[in-house]
Structures are given as structure tokens and as C-alpha cells.
Design an enzyme around this catalytic site. Sequence first.
Site, short mmCIF file in Angstrom:
data_model
loop_
_atom_site.label_atom_id
_atom_site.label_comp_id
_atom_site.label_asym_id
_atom_site.label_seq_id
_atom_site.Cartn_x
_atom_site.Cartn_y
_atom_site.Cartn_z
N THR A 12 12.97 4.13 10.97
CA THR A 12 13.96 3.13 11.22
C THR A 12 13.24 1.72 10.38
O THR A 12 12.20 1.51 10.69
CB THR A 12 14.04 2.93 12.54
OG1 THR A 12 14.37 4.04 13.24
CG2 THR A 12 14.86 1.87 13.03
N GLN A 64 0.65 -9.30 -6.89
CA GLN A 64 0.36 -10.70 -7.24
C GLN A 64 0.89 -11.45 -8.01
O GLN A 64 1.02 -12.60 -8.25
CB GLN A 64 -1.28 -10.55 -7.46
CG GLN A 64 -2.26 -10.17 -6.38
CD GLN A 64 -2.60 -11.20 -5.42
OE1 GLN A 64 -2.38 -12.56 -5.42
NE2 GLN A 64 -2.84 -10.87 -4.20
N SER A 70 4.87 -7.06 -2.22
CA SER A 70 4.46 -7.22 -0.71
C SER A 70 4.98 -8.55 -0.26
O SER A 70 4.89 -9.48 -0.91
CB SER A 70 3.22 -7.09 -0.44
OG SER A 70 2.80 -7.17 1.02
N THR A 100 0.66 -1.06 -0.24
CA THR A 100 0.04 -0.16 -0.07
C THR A 100 0.78 1.36 0.06
O THR A 100 0.67 2.23 -0.88
CB THR A 100 -0.99 -0.09 1.21
OG1 THR A 100 -1.85 -1.12 1.18
CG2 THR A 100 -1.81 1.30 1.25
N CYS A 146 -8.69 -6.98 2.09
CA CYS A 146 -8.64 -5.54 2.62
C CYS A 146 -10.08 -4.72 2.74
O CYS A 146 -10.20 -3.74 3.24
CB CYS A 146 -7.83 -4.60 1.76
SG CYS A 146 -6.03 -5.49 1.54
C1 LIG Z 1 -2.37 -7.26 -1.03
C2 LIG Z 1 -2.35 -6.11 -2.09
C3 LIG Z 1 -1.78 -4.90 -2.07
C4 LIG Z 1 -1.60 -4.45 -0.50
O1 LIG Z 1 -0.57 -5.21 -0.19
P1 LIG Z 1 -0.25 -4.71 1.49
O2 LIG Z 1 1.26 -5.17 1.57
O3 LIG Z 1 -1.04 -5.58 2.25
O4 LIG Z 1 -0.55 -3.18 1.62
C5 LIG Z 1 -1.83 -4.19 -2.80
N1 LIG Z 1 -2.23 -4.74 -4.42
C6 LIG Z 1 -2.25 -5.81 -4.55
C7 LIG Z 1 -2.80 -6.27 -5.96
C8 LIG Z 1 -2.67 -6.74 -3.56
O5 LIG Z 1 -3.06 -8.02 -3.56
#
Ligand SMILES: *Cc1c(COP(=O)(O)O)cnc(C)c1O
Length: 358
Positions: free
Chosen positions: A215, A157, A177, A51, A303
Site C-alpha cells: 500500500t 546525490q 530518494s 535502497t 548509513c
Molecule cells: C542516501 C543514499 C542512498 C540510500 O537512500 P535511502 O533512501 O536512504 O535508502 C543510496 N545511494 C546514495 C548515493 C545515497 O546517498
Amino acid sequence: MQPFLTDRWGNPSSTYAFGSQLKAPLEQARGQVAALIGASVREIVFTGSATESNNTAIHAALSADPAKRHIVTSAVEHSAVLNHTVFLEKLGYRITRLPVDRDGLLSLADLAAATTPDTAVVSLMWANNETGVLFPVPEIADLCRERGIRFHCDAVQAVGKLPIDLKRVPIDYLSLSAHKLGGPKGVGALFVRKAAPFAPYLHGGHQERGRRGGTENVAGIVGLGCAAELAGRELPTYAATVQPLRDRLESELLARLPAAERNGHATQRLPNTTNLTFPGIESEALLLLLDQAGICASAGSACLADSDEPSHVVRAMKPASAASRQMVRFSLGRETTPAEIDAAVSAGVTTAGRLQRS
Ligand SMILES: *Cc1c(COP(=O)(O)O)cnc(C)c1O
């Protein structure tokens, strides 16, 4: 990760050795992430989530060219892009949200028609988190490059599931992520191409070479690095391991529940995701019973699971139907077993049958 949560708890920015010796594990993780996506180590900025990576990338592109006030994205992005553009719209930016077709596919002609000399950034995902459908990212990147428009790709993804080589695909910014590729929650990374402009989103200390104040989450970053290395090692066999099981789950559910239909293109998608509509059955009811049967599935993005909103992704694909309220997404992992698939099929068939009769 464990040593960094217990004995080695120093601050990598400290001058004394107990802290500064943590710089080496951070840089090792940076190398591991860079290697997975064909980047160079200097192009990786660690963040607190994808995010944050998404918000940072769009912010960096907009800051580089403040006179440009137009953003192109799609109707099916993750909320981490969609809701940022809703906020930017309130600040006066013009947003184009490209539609998708019934299969969830994006048209390059639509993208070409949408960009203008005022377009500061195009932000499009690689693989959709609800359907697994893939956007034609290499072609999108070429189009943006030809037109001198910055391109951000939410590849959360796709990373670790598809081969990605950023030396070959001219993406300016790419988000990933840790927890979507087997790593810990609360840590992400942003690839920033060497030639792309950058402005920090979190202004603060000099961490991440001045690109992200705060940090470092050393244990989390080490976990991300390790997950990236393992994902890279397993990538060559990932699709061949996961896709046959996904296909079996999907085809058996579709065969035994003839009214059900798939949401998303048959082949232009990730090997591990299936998204199905069960007509006449509300997602919530189905998920509740599946959960009781020990099956973890969802009706959209985790989410947004606490909102009552139907899936914006399936609604964008099939606006005239109730599909967005009656869909369930199943995702497989590398560890998913054939016995688990059989259990999911039988739970799905029993549950849907029960709900259809009631
Ligand atoms: C899970 C996801 C996010 C958000 O990732 P976080 O690390 O949980 O903030 C953004 N984009 C896609 C396509 C996701 O599947």
C-alpha cells in the site's frame, strides 16, 4: 503532506471514493518527479527508499537475462549497491568493482575493459555521497547502450543538484530518494525506461501498475513530489548559491590548517560537498568536538556511521595513506548561510588545533 496524515487517510486502492480519490495526488507526485528528470510519468515507480530502488533495478536487470552472471559496479558505491552485490556474489554472480583514481574519478577505459558478453548490468552512481565526485554518466550510458548492457544509475546525490534529462541520457534504471532532495524519509523512486525489462522486487498487490506491491505511502509520495517540484524550480540557481560558500569553507580550512588536504576532484564534483583529511587526527575525535560546537559533519556515510570501518570511498582513492580514517565530510544545503560557514571554519580550526596539540 499534512492532509494525508490526518483527514485523508484512505487507501488509494480502495474502490470507494474516500480511498480512490487519493489516486490523483499520487499521479500528481509522479508527474512532479518525472518532470525533474525528463522522464515520462509511466516510467516512475515509487518505492520505500533508494535502497529499495537500487536493489530493485539490479534485480530487474538480472531477472531479464538469467544466463548472464556478471555485474560491473565500482569500489565507491553506496552500501545500498555494494552490499547487494556482496549478497549476489554469494549466490554465484561474478562482480567487478572498478577502482577510482586519487581524485575519485572512474576510467571509461577500465569500464570498457571490464564488460563481457556475460555482463548483465552495470551499476554506477552519478555523484558520490562522501566526496561529491561525479562519474561520467552520459558516456557510461552510451557505452552500455552500444554493448547492449543494462545500465543502472544510483543518482540519489545528483537529483535536484544537477540538471538531469533522461530523454538525452540512455540510462535504463535510475534511483532517487526523497530525503536527499528536501523531502521526507522513507520514500524513494525508481525510473524504469519504457524499453527496459522489469521484474518486481516486492511481489504483492497491483500497486504501481504491478511493479511494486505494498500500500502506497501517500503522504510520503506527496512530499517527494513537492520536493521534486521545488528542487526543479531552484535548480537553475542552486550551484551559484551553494558553491561559493562550499569553496569558502574548503579554502579557508585548507589555508588555516596547512596539513589538511581535499579528497575528491577539484571541479568534477557536486557544488555542495567537501571532504577533507586532517592528517594525524582521527575522524571520530574531530566529529565529537565539532558536534559539541554545533557542527553536523560526518566521516563517511550516515548509513555506516555506527560501524568502525574507515571510509571505503576514501580508502579506494588513497589506499596507501591514513586519509580514510582522518577525514571529515561537510555538506551544505541551499539554506546554509555565510555566518554558518564562518562558524564551521572557526570550529574546524580550533578543534583541529586542540587535537593536534593533545
Ligand atoms: C542516501 C543514499 C542512498 C540510500 O537512500 P535511502 O533512501 O536512504 O535508502 C543510496 N545511494 C546514495 C548515493 C545515497 O546517498
